[in-house]
Design an enzyme around this catalytic site. Structure first.
Site, PDB file in Angstrom:
ATOM      1  N   CYS A   1      42.101  38.538  40.868  1.00 19.94           N
ATOM      2  CA  CYS A   1      42.306  37.950  42.201  1.00 19.94           C
ATOM      3  C   CYS A   1      42.166  36.433  42.126  1.00 19.94           C
ATOM      4  CB  CYS A   1      41.259  38.475  43.185  1.00 19.94           C
ATOM      5  SG  CYS A   1      41.092  40.260  43.159  1.00 19.94           S
TER       6      CYS A   1
HETATM    7  N1  GLN Z   1      39.109  44.539  39.386  1.00 14.49           N
HETATM    8  C1  GLN Z   1      39.405  44.027  40.675  1.00 14.49           C
HETATM    9  C2  GLN Z   1      39.677  45.133  41.682  1.00 14.49           C
HETATM   10  O1  GLN Z   1      40.550  45.931  41.456  1.00 14.49           O
HETATM   11  C3  GLN Z   1      40.624  43.161  40.572  1.00 14.49           C
HETATM   12  C4  GLN Z   1      40.701  42.220  41.666  1.00 14.49           C
HETATM   13  C5  GLN Z   1      39.787  41.084  41.347  1.00 14.49           C
HETATM   14  O2  GLN Z   1      40.025  40.273  40.441  1.00 14.49           O
HETATM   15  N2  GLN Z   1      38.702  41.058  42.055  1.00 14.49           N
HETATM   16  O3  GLN Z   1      39.031  45.225  42.677  1.00 14.49           O
END
Ligand code: GLN
Length: 234
Positions: free
Chosen positions: A2
């Site tokens: 994100c």
């Molecule tokens: N691993 C995170 C999720 O799916 C990906 C999004 C982020 O970078 N927070 O919630």
């Protein structure tokens, strides 16, 4: 992966940080410039802020599981949301993670707002009754809150030891303090006369943006003191 952004300083509007800058989170939701994992951030968004209009000092949040660019109300309301401390994020869900508003950052324990850029194996994280969702970021947020923000560096080291491939960029703020980690992804700082911005990537081409080094704890106290401490880890 994100993109997130934090503000600590004089009261400003959410729009002035998120939707008005040429490359703010609104544009980063479909055309990020420095994103290394994922193409866009269409799986939700969230803004949280501390405002003097809220007498008990608790943070307020607005989150969604839809793309920020498609929200019918955000452009209208964001100029009217103001705070001296703001945490905002747009989300690109990792494979297998739920897409729901409660999986979008910022997460909260009632005092802190917290966002995670990255990916961590959920098997490396303990289950917590405080997790807001079942995605990795919500489980990680609950672990950090359960351990205490003052132990953030130790918690990052512990999670990195359990999942050496994890990417663990955290951004958290409580109204008077902002802390962040760089662990596997980008983070930049902009020191303005009226406050400090931490962001996954610059929201414009102001030459004062500085890219922060990987594997550091960043602490912003007051409006402009930015401290960097190297993180230990595997
Ligand atoms: N691993 C995170 C999720 O799916 C990906 C999004 C982020 O970078 N927070 O919630």
């Amino acid at each position: 992966m994100c993109r997130h952004l934090g503000w600590l300083g004089d009261p400003v509007s959410v729009a002035s940080l998120v939707s008005e800058p040429a490359n703010g989170l609104l544009v980063q939701s479909y055309a990020p410039r420095r994103q290394k994992h994922g193409l866009m951030n269409a799986d939700g968004w969230g803004v949280g802020f501390f405002s003097s209009d809220v007498p008990d000092g608790t943070p307020r949040r607005w989150r969604s599981a839809t793309p920020l660019w498609g929200d019918a109300s955000f452009a209208s309301v964001a100029p009217a949301l103001r705070g001296g401390c703001i945490v905002a994020a747009v989300r690109s869900a990792s494979i297998g993670m739920p897409i729901e508003a409660s999986a979008s950052a910022p997460f909260t324990d009632g005092q802190w707002l917290l966002s995670h850029n990255g990916l961590v194996d959920r098997a490396a994280l303990p289950l917590s009754p405080h997790a807001e969702s079942t995605n990795d970021s919500a489980l990680l947020a609950a672990l950090i809150f359960d351990r205490g923000i003052d132990r953030l560096a130790d918690t990052i080291a512990e999670v990195a030891a359990a999942d050496p491939a994890a990417r663990l960029n955290i951004l958290a703020a409580n109204g008077s303090r902002m802390v962040a980690t760089t662990w596997g992804d980008t983070l930049s700082v902009l020191s303005r006369a009226d406050g400090t911005v931490l962001a996954s990537e610059p929201y414009d081409d102001d030459p004062r943006w500085r890219e922060l080094p990987d594997r550091h704890l960043i602490s912003v106290d007051g409006a402009s003191d930015v401290e960097l401490i190297p993180l230990k880890g595997p």
